[in-house]
Write a protein that holds these residues in place. Structure first.
Motif, PDB file in Angstrom:
ATOM      1  N   ARG A 128       0.741  -1.328   0.054  1.00  0.00           N
ATOM      2  CA  ARG A 128      -0.002   0.144   0.037  1.00  0.00           C
ATOM      3  C   ARG A 128       0.895   1.037   0.104  1.00  0.00           C
ATOM      4  NH1 ARG A 128      -1.439   4.002   3.363  1.00  0.00           N
ATOM      5  NH2 ARG A 128      -0.538   3.046   5.225  1.00  0.00           N
ATOM      6  N   VAL A 129       1.917   1.233   0.747  1.00  0.00           N
ATOM      7  CA  VAL A 129       2.720   2.475   0.843  1.00  0.00           C
ATOM      8  C   VAL A 129       3.884   2.645  -0.105  1.00  0.00           C
ATOM      9  CG1 VAL A 129       2.096   2.712   3.377  1.00  0.00           C
ATOM     10  CG2 VAL A 129       4.389   1.479   2.618  1.00  0.00           C
ATOM     11  N   LEU A 130       4.081   1.641  -0.971  1.00  0.00           N
ATOM     12  CA  LEU A 130       5.127   1.747  -2.040  1.00  0.00           C
ATOM     13  C   LEU A 130       4.491   2.439  -3.191  1.00  0.00           C
ATOM     14  CD1 LEU A 130       6.839  -1.622  -1.710  1.00  0.00           C
ATOM     15  CD2 LEU A 130       7.976   0.405  -1.267  1.00  0.00           C
ATOM     16  N   ALA A 131       5.417   3.174  -3.683  1.00  0.00           N
ATOM     17  CA  ALA A 131       5.140   3.817  -5.107  1.00  0.00           C
ATOM     18  C   ALA A 131       5.358   2.972  -5.885  1.00  0.00           C
ATOM     19  CB  ALA A 131       5.983   5.024  -5.247  1.00  0.00           C
ATOM     20  N   PRO A 132       4.518   3.044  -7.074  1.00  0.00           N
ATOM     21  CA  PRO A 132       4.504   2.218  -8.202  1.00  0.00           C
ATOM     22  C   PRO A 132       6.159   2.170  -8.765  1.00  0.00           C
ATOM     23  CG  PRO A 132       2.600   3.312  -8.345  1.00  0.00           C
ATOM     24  CD  PRO A 132       3.299   3.907  -7.341  1.00  0.00           C
ATOM     25  N   GLY A 133       6.783   1.045  -8.773  1.00  0.00           N
ATOM     26  CA  GLY A 133       7.913   0.915  -9.243  1.00  0.00           C
ATOM     27  C   GLY A 133       9.099   0.695  -8.169  1.00  0.00           C
ATOM     28  N   ALA A 134       8.718   0.984  -6.878  1.00  0.00           N
ATOM     29  CA  ALA A 134       9.652   1.084  -5.776  1.00  0.00           C
ATOM     30  C   ALA A 134       9.831  -0.212  -5.212  1.00  0.00           C
ATOM     31  CB  ALA A 134       9.005   1.864  -4.621  1.00  0.00           C
ATOM     32  N   PRO A 135      11.108  -0.600  -4.798  1.00  0.00           N
ATOM     33  CA  PRO A 135      11.715  -1.700  -4.524  1.00  0.00           C
ATOM     34  C   PRO A 135      11.428  -1.924  -2.915  1.00  0.00           C
ATOM     35  CG  PRO A 135      13.547  -0.275  -4.259  1.00  0.00           C
ATOM     36  CD  PRO A 135      12.353   0.495  -4.866  1.00  0.00           C
ATOM     37  N   LEU A 136      11.433  -3.139  -2.522  1.00  0.00           N
ATOM     38  CA  LEU A 136      11.345  -3.843  -1.353  1.00  0.00           C
ATOM     39  C   LEU A 136      12.380  -4.956  -1.047  1.00  0.00           C
ATOM     40  CD1 LEU A 136       9.763  -4.803   1.445  1.00  0.00           C
ATOM     41  CD2 LEU A 136       8.853  -6.615   0.188  1.00  0.00           C
ATOM     42  N   LEU A 137      13.172  -4.895   0.235  1.00  0.00           N
ATOM     43  CA  LEU A 137      14.108  -5.780   0.397  1.00  0.00           C
ATOM     44  C   LEU A 137      13.839  -6.342   1.697  1.00  0.00           C
ATOM     45  CD1 LEU A 137      16.715  -7.559  -0.104  1.00  0.00           C
ATOM     46  CD2 LEU A 137      17.980  -5.462   1.046  1.00  0.00           C
ATOM     47  N   THR A 138      13.702  -7.783   1.889  1.00  0.00           N
ATOM     48  CA  THR A 138      13.118  -8.504   3.344  1.00  0.00           C
ATOM     49  C   THR A 138      14.049  -9.227   3.439  1.00  0.00           C
ATOM     50  OG1 THR A 138      11.601  -9.429   4.653  1.00  0.00           O
ATOM     51  CG2 THR A 138      11.756  -9.965   2.057  1.00  0.00           C
ATOM     52  N   ALA A 139      14.540  -9.440   4.709  1.00  0.00           N
ATOM     53  CA  ALA A 139      15.674 -10.380   5.255  1.00  0.00           C
ATOM     54  C   ALA A 139      15.048 -11.209   6.472  1.00  0.00           C
ATOM     55  CB  ALA A 139      16.953  -9.622   5.847  1.00  0.00           C
ATOM     56  N   PHE A 140      15.130 -12.287   6.696  1.00  0.00           N
ATOM     57  CA  PHE A 140      14.234 -13.288   7.473  1.00  0.00           C
ATOM     58  C   PHE A 140      15.377 -14.397   7.724  1.00  0.00           C
ATOM     59  CE2 PHE A 140      12.984 -13.794   3.314  1.00  0.00           C
ATOM     60  CZ  PHE A 140      13.014 -15.165   2.974  1.00  0.00           C
ATOM     61  N   LYS A 141      14.872 -15.149   8.632  1.00  0.00           N
ATOM     62  CA  LYS A 141      15.428 -16.485   9.047  1.00  0.00           C
ATOM     63  C   LYS A 141      14.676 -17.378   8.302  1.00  0.00           C
ATOM     64  CE  LYS A 141      16.496 -14.903  13.933  1.00  0.00           C
ATOM     65  NZ  LYS A 141      18.028 -14.879  13.566  1.00  0.00           N
TER      66      LYS A 141
END
Length: 235
Positions: A158-171
């Motif tokens: 919802r809060v990301l602009a179109p084209g914006a990246p996400l990086l998630t790190a997890f176990k």
């Protein structure tokens, strides 16, 4: 580390049934635990990125993607004491942090007075739709039950602009651990290890496009592999 560019076979991953959102009591418990350990946590992990070459490389790729897109400020969501927010800023990213723990936010403001940090929840961000030029979930979902991850990813989408990246790190894994002592303090935290296939499937269901996935084998002092997924909201 596997080749993230190689074709992958289709994997059918059962999506966990939805469960109620964390209660106020659950969130308060997590918040209280991190308020307790904030100063110790910040001191112990202050220089951790210096020994984690792959982490720095992935953060650099994320930073370059976000700055090249030029879509706005990047939110470090679940920023803790701000060490990764500060690292992103050193790479030229217009970064700010959000964390559930007021103690962590206070620590982040003390250590990085030139950056912005706010108290908030990744399940209900006080941000307009499409306002972020990038989002980082750096181990900030490890206390979220898998059945509640769809709500987290929907809020990030919802809060990301179109084209914006996400990086998630997890176990990486498929289990739950009750943590009762850490960073020199007694506390009470549930920690969830999550399959990479589940994370990528849920991100796709939230409307995000997965660009790369990386799994690193455990370091000598670690018990589980570390997972990373880079994705973006389609333009």
């Amino acid at each position: 580390m596997p080749d993230t560019t190689a074709p992958r076979a289709s994997v059918s991953v059962p999506v966990p049934p939805s469960t109620p959102m964390p209660s106020t009591e659950d969130l308060a418990g997590t918040q209280a635990s991190y308020d307790t350990v904030a100063a110790s946590y910040a001191a112990l992990l202050e220089d951790e990125l210096g020994s984690r070459t792959i982490d720095r490389a992935l953060l650099a790729a994320f930073a370059e993607t976000a700055t090249s897109a030029g879509l706005g400020a990047v939110g470090d969501l679940g920023c803790g004491p701000g060490r990764v927010t500060g690292h992103l800023a050193s790479l030229g990213v217009d970064a700010f942090g959000v964390d559930l723990s007021p103690g962590m936010v206070a620590e982040a403001r003390r250590r990085h007075p030139d950056l912005r940090f706010e108290v908030g929840s990744i399940l209900d961000l006080d941000l307009p739709d499409g306002s972020l030029g990038g989002a980082l979930l750096w181990y900030s979902t490890v206390h979220t039950p898998p059945a509640q991850l769809p709500a987290v990813y929907a809020e990030v989408q919802r809060v990301l602009a179109p084209g914006a990246p996400l990086l998630t790190a997890f176990k990486v894994g498929d289990c739950q651990v009750h943590l009762q002592h850490a960073y020199g303090h007694d506390l009470s935290l549930q920690v969830y290890w999550t399959p990479v296939e589940l994370v990528t499937d849920l991100l796709a269901r939230a409307g995000l496009v997965v660009d790369a996935r990386v799994v690193c084998e455990p370091a000598p002092h670690e018990k589980q592999p570390q997972g990373y997924v880079l994705a973006h909201r389609p333009a």
